[in-house]
Write a protein that holds these residues in place. Sequence first.
Motif, PDB file in Angstrom:
ATOM      1  N   ARG A 258       0.843  -1.197   0.000  1.00 36.04           N
ATOM      2  CA  ARG A 258       0.000   0.000   0.000  1.00 36.04           C
ATOM      3  C   ARG A 258       0.878   1.247   0.000  1.00 36.04           C
ATOM      4  O   ARG A 258       1.884   1.303   0.707  1.00 36.04           O
ATOM      5  N   TYR A 259       0.433   2.233  -0.769  1.00 36.30           N
ATOM      6  CA  TYR A 259       1.094   3.535  -0.832  1.00 36.30           C
ATOM      7  C   TYR A 259       0.039   4.618  -0.710  1.00 36.30           C
ATOM      8  O   TYR A 259      -1.112   4.424  -1.094  1.00 36.30           O
ATOM      9  N   GLU A 260       0.458   5.748  -0.159  1.00 34.00           N
ATOM     10  CA  GLU A 260      -0.418   6.909  -0.048  1.00 34.00           C
ATOM     11  C   GLU A 260       0.425   8.136  -0.350  1.00 34.00           C
ATOM     12  O   GLU A 260       1.439   8.375   0.328  1.00 34.00           O
ATOM     13  N   ASN A 261       0.041   8.874  -1.374  1.00 38.10           N
ATOM     14  CA  ASN A 261       0.805  10.056  -1.796  1.00 38.10           C
ATOM     15  C   ASN A 261       2.279   9.733  -2.012  1.00 38.10           C
ATOM     16  O   ASN A 261       3.159  10.498  -1.612  1.00 38.10           O
ATOM     17  N   GLY A 262       2.551   8.569  -2.602  1.00 41.92           N
ATOM     18  CA  GLY A 262       3.929   8.172  -2.900  1.00 41.92           C
ATOM     19  C   GLY A 262       4.709   7.627  -1.716  1.00 41.92           C
ATOM     20  O   GLY A 262       5.872   7.279  -1.846  1.00 41.92           O
ATOM     21  N   ARG A 263       4.082   7.564  -0.552  1.00 44.82           N
ATOM     22  CA  ARG A 263       4.765   7.073   0.651  1.00 44.82           C
ATOM     23  C   ARG A 263       4.301   5.655   0.956  1.00 44.82           C
ATOM     24  O   ARG A 263       3.100   5.372   0.945  1.00 44.82           O
ATOM     25  N   ARG A 264       5.247   4.774   1.237  1.00 48.52           N
ATOM     26  CA  ARG A 264       4.913   3.390   1.553  1.00 48.52           C
ATOM     27  C   ARG A 264       4.305   3.316   2.946  1.00 48.52           C
ATOM     28  O   ARG A 264       4.815   3.925   3.896  1.00 48.52           O
ATOM     29  N   LEU A 265       3.216   2.573   3.083  1.00 46.66           N
ATOM     30  CA  LEU A 265       2.539   2.418   4.375  1.00 46.66           C
ATOM     31  C   LEU A 265       3.079   1.187   5.089  1.00 46.66           C
ATOM     32  O   LEU A 265       3.188   0.108   4.508  1.00 46.66           O
ATOM     33  N   ILE A 266       3.407   1.382   6.345  1.00 52.04           N
ATOM     34  CA  ILE A 266       4.031   0.364   7.184  1.00 52.04           C
ATOM     35  C   ILE A 266       3.115   0.067   8.370  1.00 52.04           C
ATOM     36  O   ILE A 266       2.475   0.972   8.903  1.00 52.04           O
ATOM     37  N   ALA A 267       3.085  -1.195   8.775  1.00 50.61           N
ATOM     38  CA  ALA A 267       2.373  -1.584   9.996  1.00 50.61           C
ATOM     39  C   ALA A 267       3.386  -2.224  10.933  1.00 50.61           C
ATOM     40  O   ALA A 267       4.237  -3.002  10.505  1.00 50.61           O
ATOM     41  N   GLY A 268       3.312  -1.879  12.185  1.00 52.90           N
ATOM     42  CA  GLY A 268       4.236  -2.446  13.160  1.00 52.90           C
ATOM     43  C   GLY A 268       3.589  -2.557  14.525  1.00 52.90           C
ATOM     44  O   GLY A 268       2.462  -2.105  14.737  1.00 52.90           O
ATOM     45  N   CYS A 269       4.313  -3.177  15.428  1.00 52.81           N
ATOM     46  CA  CYS A 269       3.782  -3.328  16.780  1.00 52.81           C
ATOM     47  C   CYS A 269       4.917  -3.351  17.794  1.00 52.81           C
ATOM     48  O   CYS A 269       6.081  -3.548  17.448  1.00 52.81           O
ATOM     49  N   ILE A 270       4.520  -3.121  19.011  1.00 51.61           N
ATOM     50  CA  ILE A 270       5.431  -3.282  20.138  1.00 51.61           C
ATOM     51  C   ILE A 270       4.891  -4.458  20.944  1.00 51.61           C
ATOM     52  O   ILE A 270       3.912  -4.310  21.690  1.00 51.61           O
ATOM     53  N   PRO A 271       5.492  -5.634  20.777  1.00 46.18           N
ATOM     54  CA  PRO A 271       5.059  -6.778  21.577  1.00 46.18           C
ATOM     55  C   PRO A 271       5.443  -6.536  23.039  1.00 46.18           C
ATOM     56  O   PRO A 271       6.555  -6.101  23.338  1.00 46.18           O
ATOM     57  N   TYR A 272       4.522  -6.817  23.947  1.00 45.49           N
ATOM     58  CA  TYR A 272       4.819  -6.585  25.360  1.00 45.49           C
ATOM     59  C   TYR A 272       4.188  -7.657  26.233  1.00 45.49           C
ATOM     60  O   TYR A 272       3.298  -8.384  25.820  1.00 45.49           O
ATOM     61  N   ARG A 273       4.701  -7.704  27.456  1.00 40.59           N
ATOM     62  CA  ARG A 273       4.147  -8.582  28.489  1.00 40.59           C
ATOM     63  C   ARG A 273       4.488  -7.973  29.841  1.00 40.59           C
ATOM     64  O   ARG A 273       5.351  -7.097  29.955  1.00 40.59           O
ATOM     65  N   PHE A 274       3.812  -8.454  30.859  1.00 43.20           N
ATOM     66  CA  PHE A 274       4.127  -8.077  32.235  1.00 43.20           C
ATOM     67  C   PHE A 274       4.816  -9.254  32.891  1.00 43.20           C
ATOM     68  O   PHE A 274       4.434 -10.399  32.685  1.00 43.20           O
ATOM     69  N   LYS A 275       5.828  -8.952  33.656  1.00 43.50           N
ATOM     70  CA  LYS A 275       6.589  -9.989  34.342  1.00 43.50           C
ATOM     71  C   LYS A 275       6.652  -9.624  35.817  1.00 43.50           C
ATOM     72  O   LYS A 275       6.895  -8.469  36.167  1.00 43.50           O
ATOM     73  N   ALA A 276       6.463 -10.617  36.666  1.00 44.13           N
ATOM     74  CA  ALA A 276       6.563 -10.381  38.107  1.00 44.13           C
ATOM     75  C   ALA A 276       8.008 -10.071  38.458  1.00 44.13           C
ATOM     76  O   ALA A 276       8.918 -10.780  38.064  1.00 44.13           O
TER      77      ALA A 276
END
Length: 168
Positions: free
Chosen positions: A14-32
């Motif tokens: 996917r592109y929008e106005n010539g810019r490539r669209l990126i999807a990302g995430c920050i995987p997280y968890r809680f640890k004792a």
Amino acid sequence: MIMLISRSGRQNQRYENGRRLIAGCIPYRFKADQSNHDKCVQSLEVLVVKSQKSDRVLFPKGGWEKDETVEDAARREAMEEAGVEGLVETQLGIWTFNSKGSKGGERVAHVFPLKVTNLQDHWPEKEFRERRWVSVEDARKRCKHPWMSKALDQLIMRERERHGMAFN
């Protein structure tokens, strides 16, 4: 045995106005955190992956393709690059950055928190990437991209508001 491969090619990007669209995430968890003997405290950990081109660490991200939602793209990138599955939560934000890769150009990244529910032993890019759980403090020190640091700050702020506590 099931063959695990990453998507490749630019024909479905996917592109929008010539810019490539990126999807990302920050995987997280809680640890004792047992270091405080008076009480058990939850600490927030995030999962980073090693860049294929350098020793830098990143959060999983990649091209958003035409046949998927942005959330599905973030979920797919987490599996391909880090071998994690989880719950994609409300978007942290959208950041624009310039890529220094071989194709260069401006990118627009949609970033989501991903609360990890499952770690796979095998994933498509296991041969090319190391994954590592790190503290928020360590992630902030090692993350070289300002836009990723801003996304991390958004996650920390959201979790502070949700849980009413500070995280390392």
